[in-house]
Design a protein around this motif. Structure first.
Motif, PDB file in Angstrom:
ATOM      1  N   UNK A  11       0.825  -1.209   0.000  1.00  0.00           N
ATOM      2  CA  UNK A  11       0.000   0.000   0.000  1.00  0.00           C
ATOM      3  C   UNK A  11       0.862   1.264   0.000  1.00  0.00           C
ATOM      4  N   UNK A  12       1.942   1.239   0.772  1.00  0.00           N
ATOM      5  CA  UNK A  12       2.829   2.399   0.803  1.00  0.00           C
ATOM      6  C   UNK A  12       3.490   2.600  -0.556  1.00  0.00           C
ATOM      7  N   UNK A  13       3.937   1.514  -1.173  1.00  0.00           N
ATOM      8  CA  UNK A  13       4.568   1.627  -2.489  1.00  0.00           C
ATOM      9  C   UNK A  13       3.590   2.169  -3.520  1.00  0.00           C
ATOM     10  N   UNK A  14       2.340   1.718  -3.476  1.00  0.00           N
ATOM     11  CA  UNK A  14       1.336   2.199  -4.428  1.00  0.00           C
ATOM     12  C   UNK A  14       1.055   3.685  -4.225  1.00  0.00           C
ATOM     13  N   UNK A  15       1.006   4.110  -2.982  1.00  0.00           N
ATOM     14  CA  UNK A  15       0.775   5.532  -2.711  1.00  0.00           C
ATOM     15  C   UNK A  15       1.920   6.387  -3.248  1.00  0.00           C
ATOM     16  N   UNK A  16       3.151   5.954  -3.014  1.00  0.00           N
ATOM     17  CA  UNK A  16       4.309   6.727  -3.448  1.00  0.00           C
ATOM     18  C   UNK A  16       4.471   6.720  -4.961  1.00  0.00           C
ATOM     19  N   UNK A  17       4.082   5.619  -5.602  1.00  0.00           N
ATOM     20  CA  UNK A  17       4.185   5.541  -7.061  1.00  0.00           C
ATOM     21  C   UNK A  17       3.021   6.233  -7.764  1.00  0.00           C
ATOM     22  N   UNK A  20       1.620  12.462  -7.997  1.00  0.00           N
ATOM     23  CA  UNK A  20       2.405  13.361  -8.841  1.00  0.00           C
ATOM     24  C   UNK A  20       3.148  14.402  -8.026  1.00  0.00           C
ATOM     25  N   UNK A  21       2.848  14.470  -6.739  1.00  0.00           N
ATOM     26  CA  UNK A  21       3.523  15.417  -5.853  1.00  0.00           C
ATOM     27  C   UNK A  21       3.928  14.664  -4.595  1.00  0.00           C
ATOM     28  N   UNK A  68       7.603  24.345   0.438  1.00  0.00           N
ATOM     29  CA  UNK A  68       7.862  25.729   0.851  1.00  0.00           C
ATOM     30  C   UNK A  68       7.591  25.956   2.329  1.00  0.00           C
ATOM     31  N   UNK A  69       6.711  25.148   2.913  1.00  0.00           N
ATOM     32  CA  UNK A  69       6.392  25.290   4.342  1.00  0.00           C
ATOM     33  C   UNK A  69       7.369  24.535   5.226  1.00  0.00           C
ATOM     34  N   UNK A  70       8.364  23.915   4.625  1.00  0.00           N
ATOM     35  CA  UNK A  70       9.352  23.176   5.402  1.00  0.00           C
ATOM     36  C   UNK A  70       8.918  21.782   5.773  1.00  0.00           C
ATOM     37  N   UNK A  71       7.783  21.321   5.214  1.00  0.00           N
ATOM     38  CA  UNK A  71       7.288  19.989   5.520  1.00  0.00           C
ATOM     39  C   UNK A  71       7.915  18.987   4.548  1.00  0.00           C
ATOM     40  N   UNK A  72       8.335  17.844   5.067  1.00  0.00           N
ATOM     41  CA  UNK A  72       8.995  16.818   4.256  1.00  0.00           C
ATOM     42  C   UNK A  72       7.954  15.933   3.581  1.00  0.00           C
ATOM     43  N   UNK A  73       8.165  15.694   2.284  1.00  0.00           N
ATOM     44  CA  UNK A  73       7.271  14.829   1.530  1.00  0.00           C
ATOM     45  C   UNK A  73       8.050  13.719   0.829  1.00  0.00           C
ATOM     46  N   UNK A  74       7.319  12.687   0.413  1.00  0.00           N
ATOM     47  CA  UNK A  74       7.951  11.510  -0.184  1.00  0.00           C
ATOM     48  C   UNK A  74       7.195  11.112  -1.453  1.00  0.00           C
ATOM     49  N   UNK A  75       7.949  10.653  -2.451  1.00  0.00           N
ATOM     50  CA  UNK A  75       7.341  10.110  -3.662  1.00  0.00           C
ATOM     51  C   UNK A  75       8.340   9.183  -4.339  1.00  0.00           C
ATOM     52  N   UNK A  76       7.821   8.310  -5.177  1.00  0.00           N
ATOM     53  CA  UNK A  76       8.646   7.378  -5.963  1.00  0.00           C
ATOM     54  C   UNK A  76       8.271   7.582  -7.428  1.00  0.00           C
TER      55      UNK A  76
END
Length: 318
Positions: A11-17, A20-21, A68-76
């Motif tokens: 599920x995590x892999x599907x979310x990251x893949x 688009x952001x 821009x708000x300094x929040x860390x995000x993740x994507x694949x």
């Protein structure tokens, strides 16, 4: 637990893949059921970090981006996680097709044929039937008759310690062995297991046909490091007399003992239905000769003859 973790990683892999952001931890926790059920923020953070590391270890390229708000995000990104095109020529495809025919037992036959279908769907060329037409009388296979093969194969794959009863050629009764299994290898039609013998604190090689009863798995991690290269064949060869320093004279019944004849340095046909062979003699030859039973008789040297007789007496008592 293993199924739940696999589902969570998927599920995590599907979310990251599928995004688009970059997605923040907060967004991922609100999208994956297992994260929503985590008790407390600390438990979720530990679970997420472990899952992220596991996916990266499996080969998924996960980018970390700060907005821009300094929040860390993740994507694949899909382009970063796309495998290169398969470029196999006809000969390589034929080799893979031949390898897929080797395994005959049900568990591996399904995996081999499934892998072959996926490769063909991805563009692997169909192998020509020149091999089949020229070698139709040959059927490649690796024989697996021992019940211990499948549980040991899985234990080697999963790095799980095992316990089994093992009867040495010189012993009348089996004894329990606690082993950390490393690898399986087929040599001269027999399967061997290499691993760490916990009771003896040393590397050992076991012949599967001498394992009696069931192979039982045990919980816990390995206590000894697994070597990068496990020389199963070299060890077995030294035990079977392949590293011979002298020769032995054997009387062999005519029409029997073809493996012995294949190794013979010289063969003299006898008029009484028995042939005399000169074969290389090294450590472990006595154990191999016992397998031929009454069809093989050791003439010399005397120490080899005594070892064979001792082993035959042990088998008779058992």
């Amino acid at each position: 637990m293993a199924i739940a973790k696999a589902e969570r990683l998927m599920n995590l892999a599907l979310c990251l893949l599928g995004t688009r952001r970059p997605l923040s931890k907060r967004e991922l926790r609100g999208s994956i059921e297992a994260y929503m059920e985590a008790t407390g923020e600390d438990a979720f953070n530990r679970m997420f970090e472990r899952d992220k590391d596991d996916l990266r270890e499996l080969g998924l390229v996960i980018e970390t981006v700060e907005n821009l708000d300094g929040e860390t995000g993740y994507l694949a990104r899909r382009d970063s996680n796309r495998l290169p095109p398969i470029t196999l020529d006809a000969e390589e495809a034929a080799a893979l097709g031949l390898a897929a025919k080797v395994w005959q037992q049900a568990r591996l036959a399904g995996a081999a044929s499934g892998a072959l279908q996926k490769l063909r769907a991805a563009g692997m060329p169909e192998a020509e039937d020149s091999y089949d037409s020229q070698h139709s009388a040959l059927e490649p296979r690796i024989p697996v008759h021992e019940a211990a093969f499948e549980p040991l194969m899985l234990a080697c794959r999963d790095r799980r310690p095992v316990v089994f009863d093992y009867r040495k050629a010189t012993a009348a009764r089996p004894e329990t062995r606690h082993v950390e299994p490393w690898t399986l290898e087929c040599w001269r039609g027999h399967w061997y297991l290499a691993g760490w013998d916990r009771d003896r604190g040393a590397e050992r090689v076991f012949r599967l046909s001498r394992i009696t009863g069931k192979v039982r798995s045990r919980a816990g991690a390995f206590t000894a490091p697994v070597p990068d290269v496990v020389t199963v064949r070299e060890t077995v060869e030294s035990w079977a007399g392949e590293t011979a320093t002298r020769s032995a004279r054997i009387r062999l019944r005519a029409g029997c003992g073809y493996p012995l004849r294949a190794r013979a340095l010289a063969v003299t046909e006898g008029p009484d239905g028995w042939d005399e062979l000169e074969i290389p003699y090294g450590h472990g030859l006595d154990a191999w000769l016992v397998e031929f039973g009454p069809d093989a008789v050791v003439l010399e040297p005397a120490d080899l003859r005594a070892d064979v007789v001792e082993r035959l007496r042990a088998v008779a008592k058992g």
